[in-house]
Enzyme design. Structure first.
Site, PDB file in Angstrom:
ATOM      1  N   GLY A 292       0.849  -1.191   0.000  1.00 26.74           N
ATOM      2  CA  GLY A 292       0.000   0.000   0.000  1.00 26.74           C
ATOM      3  C   GLY A 292       0.878   1.231   0.000  1.00 26.74           C
ATOM      4  O   GLY A 292       1.992   1.204  -0.521  1.00 26.74           O
TER       5      GLY A 292
ATOM      6  N   CYS B  26       3.031   5.481  -2.662  1.00 22.77           N
ATOM      7  CA  CYS B  26       3.929   5.423  -3.824  1.00 22.77           C
ATOM      8  C   CYS B  26       3.705   4.210  -4.733  1.00 22.77           C
ATOM      9  O   CYS B  26       3.357   4.372  -5.905  1.00 22.77           O
ATOM     10  CB  CYS B  26       5.373   5.465  -3.360  1.00 22.77           C
TER      11      CYS B  26
END
Ligand SMILES: NC(=O)c1ccc[n+]([C@@H]2O[C@H](COP(=O)([O-])OP(=O)(O)OC[C@H]3O[C@@H](n4cnc5c(N)ncnc54)[C@H](O)[C@@H]3O)[C@@H](O)[C@H]2O)c1
Length: 441
Positions: A263, A266
């Site tokens: 997650g 980025c």
């Protein structure tokens, strides 16, 4: 040196604090008035280990100031860093509106030579757009000032951001003008004392390097999650497999942990944006698309295990959740696997008692009115009245729990571990059923 940084988020604030720490004079400029007010009062808008004391020290020394005034900001630094967000657009491409808004402000207000340094993660070709935007503003003002645009992508990791910035593995500089290489070499000198970490290249290669790094890391995670799903079906233990393959130096032990999917702010958006950029160039990036698809599927694995254990209707069930942030040592909840699990649990009628050492405020901000969510102030409190425990983030304080207390607190004596924190035999010896990722069930 005088430095201006646009954007006071995880990247901008850390970069600003670290550069001030080295004796530079830094102005951080953000459009978020509330954020700037808090920073001026000595309050931290984000959690990042070590950042608060560093910001405070440099603010008090007068080397680090915060403003929303773009005229002041553009007038200040020879270096104008762009560290604003590049969130995903609806079609998956990177939304450049914030980056180009900063470029516009620079063009509208610069009265002297400026080096514009792009630290935000941006698609290949963005430096050209930034250049064009600044030039258009100068033309509109009928003035002619020299400027250079440089790509200097950031590789820091949330949770270890200060150390990563102070002792970077590499400092990538993409430039088409040797003058800027020298200027940035001087600015980054203090971060290079051990050995020169600066790698210079053309601008487009520098822009792509950042996406390539994140895409490679995301690929490692999706690959291991794929193998974990295969191991589960074959009665193998992915943790044994991980250690077995990591011993090969060509593979290595780093970043091959199976889990509940990646997650954060980025990897998800960068993998998607790179695939979209490739598509725009007429190329079908099959690996990247699979990496994303595998990750999206993986984020549901823990829920699937819970549903397989209980049946699809979870009404009346209460699940304790340990860990909400997308990884330890941050309060960042962007694209966190915990969100996918909680939303699936609510959808199935269950309620959640959750605890995270840092991300409680952010969780409440995201789910202000969710009746099925009780935020608890300790890991033990989250277990009270819960039927089962699900673990989403590998915070250190979850690594060695008192299993007897867990068994006593949980009605159904079952743990769903999305981070493979424990030895299955140890948990099971305490009479607790244990579901992990890629470990036989
Ligand atoms: N977070 C990370 O770990 C990380 C690591 C490497 C690179 N990056 C990249 O760095 C960039 C910034 O990421 P972040 O996590 O710091 O984002 P963030 O959302 O934490 O911060 C961005 C900040 O920019 C501000 N902003 C938006 N428009 C502005 C403008 N016109 N002028 C001034 N400020 C403005 C926002 O108010 C916000 O405070 C992104 O491109 C991201 O992909 C992030």
């Amino acid at each position: 040196m005088r430095v201006t940084i646009f954007g006071s988020g995880y990247v901008g604030l850390v970069s600003g604090a670290c550069m001030a720490e080295m004796g530079n004079d830094v102005v951080c400029c953000d459009i978020d008035q509330d954020k700037i007010d808090r920073l001026n009062k000595g309050e931290m808008p984000i959690f990042e280990p070590g950042l608060e004391t560093m910001v405070e020290r440099n603010r008090e020394a007068g080397r680090l100031t915060f403003t929303t005034d773009v005229v002041e900001a553009v007038g200040y630094g020879l270096f104008q860093f762009i560290a604003v967000g590049t969130p995903p657009d609806e079609d998956g491409s990177a939304d450049l509106s914030h980056v180009l808004a900063v470029a516009r402000s620079i063009g509208q207000n610069m009265n002297d030579y400026r080096v514009i340094v792009d630290k935000s993660t941006v698609p290949v070709g963005t430096a050209d757009k930034v250049k064009a935007e600044i030039q258009a503003q100068l033309d509109a003002r009928k003035v002619d000032f020299e400027f250079d645009v440089v790509s200097n992508p950031e590789f820091l990791k949330e949770g270890a951001a200060i150390n990563d910035f102070m002792k970077p593995d590499r400092i990538i500089i993409g430039t088409d003008n040797p003058r800027t290489t020298e200027l940035l070499h001087a600015l980054y000198e203090p971060f290079n004392r051990n050995h020169d970490r600066m790698i210079t290249m053309d601008i487009r290669s520098a822009e792509l390097t950042k996406y390539a790094a994140n895409a490679m890391l995301a690929t490692k995670i999706s690959f291991m999650n794929e193998l974990a799903n295969i191991a589960e079906r074959m009665g193998a233990d992915i943790e044994k497999v991980r250690v077995g393959i990591g011993s090969d130096p060509r593979i290595g032990y780093n970043f091959i942990y199976p889990g509940g999917g990646y997650g954060g702010s980025c990897f998800p958006k960068d993998v998607r944006a790179l695939a979209k950029s490739a598509e725009d160039e007429g190329f079908d990036a099959e690996i990247l698309k699979s990496v994303e698809a595998v990750n999206n599927r993986q984020k549901l694995r823990l829920f699937e295990k819970i549903a397989a254990h209980y049946g699809d209707d979870l009404s009346g069930k209460t699940i304790a959740i340990w860990g909400l942030s997308f990884k330890p040592k941050t309060d960042d909840m962007r694209d966190a696997p915990s969100r996918v699990l909680m939303e699936a649990l609510w959808e199935a009628g269950a309620s959640v008692r959750a605890y995270d050492p840092e991300a409680m405020y952010e969780t409440r901000r995201i789910y202000p009115d969710e009746d099925g969510l009780t935020l608890c102030d300790s890991s033990a409190a989250a277990l009270e009245g819960a039927d089962a425990l699900a673990i989403l983030t590998e915070w250190q304080e979850f690594r060695s729990p008192d299993f007897d207390s867990i068994k006593e607190a949980l009605t159904d004596d079952v743990i769903f571990d999305g981070r493979n924190l424990y030895e299955p035999s140890t948990v099971e010896a305490h009479g607790i059923q244990y579901y992990a990722i890629g470990r036989g069930r």
